[in-house]
Design an enzyme around this catalytic site. Structure first.
Site, mmCIF file in Angstrom:
data_model
loop_
_atom_site.group_PDB
_atom_site.id
_atom_site.type_symbol
_atom_site.label_atom_id
_atom_site.label_comp_id
_atom_site.label_asym_id
_atom_site.label_seq_id
_atom_site.Cartn_x
_atom_site.Cartn_y
_atom_site.Cartn_z
ATOM 1 N N GLU A 176 11.318 2.495 1.571
ATOM 2 C CA GLU A 176 10.114 1.735 1.894
ATOM 3 C C GLU A 176 10.119 0.465 1.042
ATOM 4 O O GLU A 176 9.898 0.516 -0.169
ATOM 5 C CB GLU A 176 8.857 2.569 1.612
ATOM 6 C CG GLU A 176 7.588 1.874 2.063
ATOM 7 C CD GLU A 176 6.346 2.692 1.805
ATOM 8 O OE1 GLU A 176 5.400 2.588 2.602
ATOM 9 O OE2 GLU A 176 6.322 3.422 0.796
ATOM 10 N N CYS A 231 1.404 0.626 4.541
ATOM 11 C CA CYS A 231 2.111 1.898 4.667
ATOM 12 C C CYS A 231 2.526 2.191 6.098
ATOM 13 O O CYS A 231 3.580 2.766 6.340
ATOM 14 C CB CYS A 231 1.242 3.030 4.123
ATOM 15 S SG CYS A 231 -0.379 3.164 4.925
ATOM 16 N N GLU A 233 -1.477 10.415 0.881
ATOM 17 C CA GLU A 233 -0.902 9.527 1.885
ATOM 18 C C GLU A 233 0.095 8.658 1.151
ATOM 19 O O GLU A 233 -0.272 7.825 0.324
ATOM 20 C CB GLU A 233 -2.016 8.702 2.542
ATOM 21 C CG GLU A 233 -1.570 8.046 3.842
ATOM 22 C CD GLU A 233 -0.949 6.690 3.595
ATOM 23 O OE1 GLU A 233 0.309 6.623 3.493
ATOM 24 O OE2 GLU A 233 -1.684 5.712 3.512
ATOM 25 N N LYS A 273 -10.688 5.694 -9.069
ATOM 26 C CA LYS A 273 -9.913 4.724 -9.846
ATOM 27 C C LYS A 273 -9.249 3.757 -8.880
ATOM 28 O O LYS A 273 -8.299 4.090 -8.184
ATOM 29 C CB LYS A 273 -8.823 5.395 -10.689
ATOM 30 C CG LYS A 273 -8.198 4.397 -11.699
ATOM 31 C CD LYS A 273 -6.813 4.810 -12.155
ATOM 32 C CE LYS A 273 -5.719 4.286 -11.263
ATOM 33 N NZ LYS A 273 -5.557 2.799 -11.294
#
Length: 503
Positions: free
Chosen positions: A403, A303, A268, A192
């Site tokens: 983040e 990331c 992750e 997906k």
């Protein structure tokens, strides 16, 4: 005004998409579609189906049949390797087209495609690398520990049906990082892609389905947002392993879904990575690279970006001056313009979140050196934020803890090595880091002590054959290298008596 991207969509013959299920290109059973809006221009690009639970069920069952009854899990290692090398060749042959489609997805500039880690060459190399592993997935023979004359050995077998969810920021490289090891191990897979980056993945999937020799049902693509599409995939009882790259919050949902069926899982989940800069380093280069990774290309929507710069007080002035210069070099606009260097934020929700965190940083006492606002004038049509540099940041501020996923660098001073290490490890994440120093002994001390999955010394890059992943809340498992392909296998122990005597 930013030039329209519609001519590029027409040039690439981008039409309303379909999903790949069991070798067929289909629409959603419900007829539901998602209309993708380009983040640089606000224009509708095209539509694609929203897969509901029934569509996801068809895809998973196709993958299940292909695994339980089809030839792929039993194919000779040489055959699997040949198919993966064919995919690598297809990526190289169609690399320009794939990167242009990716620019229609997430507006990453074509100029950034020259950077190896986001290039078509990297994608091809990932498939090439895992093709080489197909005939090297070995078990081991163990000496008998007790009993009669017998053999003890292990086998590595494919884990089964994989459900993979990939994000929007690097759809092609992350498609490769999940699909290549799964196929090399003999698994079947349902992918997906993000609803914000679908078109490049669909084109690559079509190339694979029609030209690589991969049997029908081994690779399936379902499109749509997390609800309902992603939820249906991660909770499907016939999926044996989940592989997810994305936010920590969604990763936790994936883990909870995996717990129900004891599914294998690789995650992750991002980071708040430090760049540790000592006064004996090439401070100008350290500042240019660190600010560049946060502002150029994907505008900090990476990331592994080192968004916390931990800088020795003796190097602060030089670091900040150089970082501000780099921020001023950013060029926004149409991603097909070769002069454009940086992307907008992916959607208005992320735009509001980043601007909110910038405001909170100022409220908490950080000093705004530059940026911090939404781009105005002709760029106001897109989700552009001016490259932002904060000084006088303490590690307990929101901009140092969360983040941000935007073009924001927080500079935190330190006085000595012990303080630098404490600050580097004072985070819930642990994905990446860099250490900038001319003292190799110091570099190795810090590298060993920093709790992160990848540490660069005086620089940072990704390699297709090196494991990549994080410590702590940056996830579990690795992508790339031997560790990645082994995560798509189960280990079986075999006991073989060599005489009639019982073991």
């Amino acid at each position: 005004m930013v030039a329209s991207i519609k001519p590029y969509a027409d040039e690439l013959a981008l039409t309303d998409g379909r999903m790949l299920i069991n070798g067929e290109w289909v629409t959603a059973e419900s007829g539901a579609t998602w209309s993708h809006t380009h983040p640089a221009t606000g224009e509708r690009v095209a539509e694609f189906p929203v897969a509901g639970p029934a569509d996801v069920d068809l895809a998973v069952r196709a993958a299940r049949r292909a695994f339980d009854e089809g030839p792929w899990p039993h194919a000779r290692a040489g055959e699997r390797g040949r198919v993966l090398r064919a995919i690598a060749d297809l990526v190289r042959a169609h690399g320009d087209e794939l990167l242009r489609l990716q620019a229609l997805d997430n507006s990453v500039p074509l100029s950034f495609g020259e950077i190896y880690a986001v290039s078509a060459e990297f994608v091809a190399d990932v498939f090439e690398h895992h093709a080489g592993w197909a005939d090297k997935l070995a078990g081991e023979t163990l000496p008998p520990f007790q009993g009669g004359d017998h053999m003890v050995f292990t086998l590595r077998e494919p884990v089964g049906v994989v459900g993979a969810v990939i994000p929007w920021n690097a759809p092609l490289p992350l498609f490769a990082q999940k699909v290549a090891p799964a196929l090399a191990a003999g698994c079947t897979i349902v992918v997906k892609p993000s609803e914000y980056a679908t078109f490049a993945v669909l084109r690559l999937a079509r190339l694979i389905a029609e030209e690589s020799g991969l049997p029908a049902g081994v690779l399936n693509i379902v499109t749509g947002p997390g609800e309902p599409t992603g939820d249906a995939l991660i909770s499907h009882p016939m999926v044996d392993k989940l592989s997810f790259t994305g936010s920590r919050a969604i990763g936790q949902r994936v883990m909870m879904a995996a717990a129900v069926g004891c599914k294998r899982v690789s995650l992750e989940l991002g980071g708040k990575s430090p760049a540790v800069v000592f006064a004996d380093a090439d401070v100008g280069t350290a500042a240019a690279v660190t600010m560049g990774t946060v502002t150029l290309g994907l505008s900090g929507q990476v990331c592994a970006a080192q968004t916390r710069a931990l800088v020795h007080r003796d190097a602060l002035d030089e670091f900040l001056a150089t970082a501000e210069v780099i921020a001023g070099m950013v060029s926004y606009g149409n991603p097909f313009d070769p002069e454009v260097t940086s992307a907008p934020l992916i959607n208005t929700r992320q735009l509001d979140r980043v601007l909110g965190l910038i405001a909170r940083g100022q409220e908490e006492g950080a000093r705004l050196v530059c940026g911090g606002t939404r781009e105005a004038g002709d760029l106001a049509v897109g989700n552009f934020v001016t490259p932002t540099l904060f000084a006088d940041v303490s590690n307990d501020m929101s901009i140092a803890r969360e983040e941000i996923f935007g073009p924001v660098l927080s500079v935190i001073p330190f006085d000595d090595e012990d303080e630098a290490l404490r600050l580097a490890n004072d985070t819930a994440y642990g994905l990446a880091a860099t250490v900038w120093t001319s003292d190799i002994r110091r570099a190795m001390r810090l590298t060993k002590a920093i709790r992160a999955g990848t540490v660069g010394i005086n620089g940072y890059q990704l390699e297709p054959n090196a494991p990549f992943g994080g410590f702590q809340q940056s996830g579990m498992g690795r992508e790339g290298g031997r560790a990645a392909i082994e995560s798509y296998t189960e280990l079986k122990t075999v006991l073989l008596p060599l005489t009639d005597e019982m073991i």
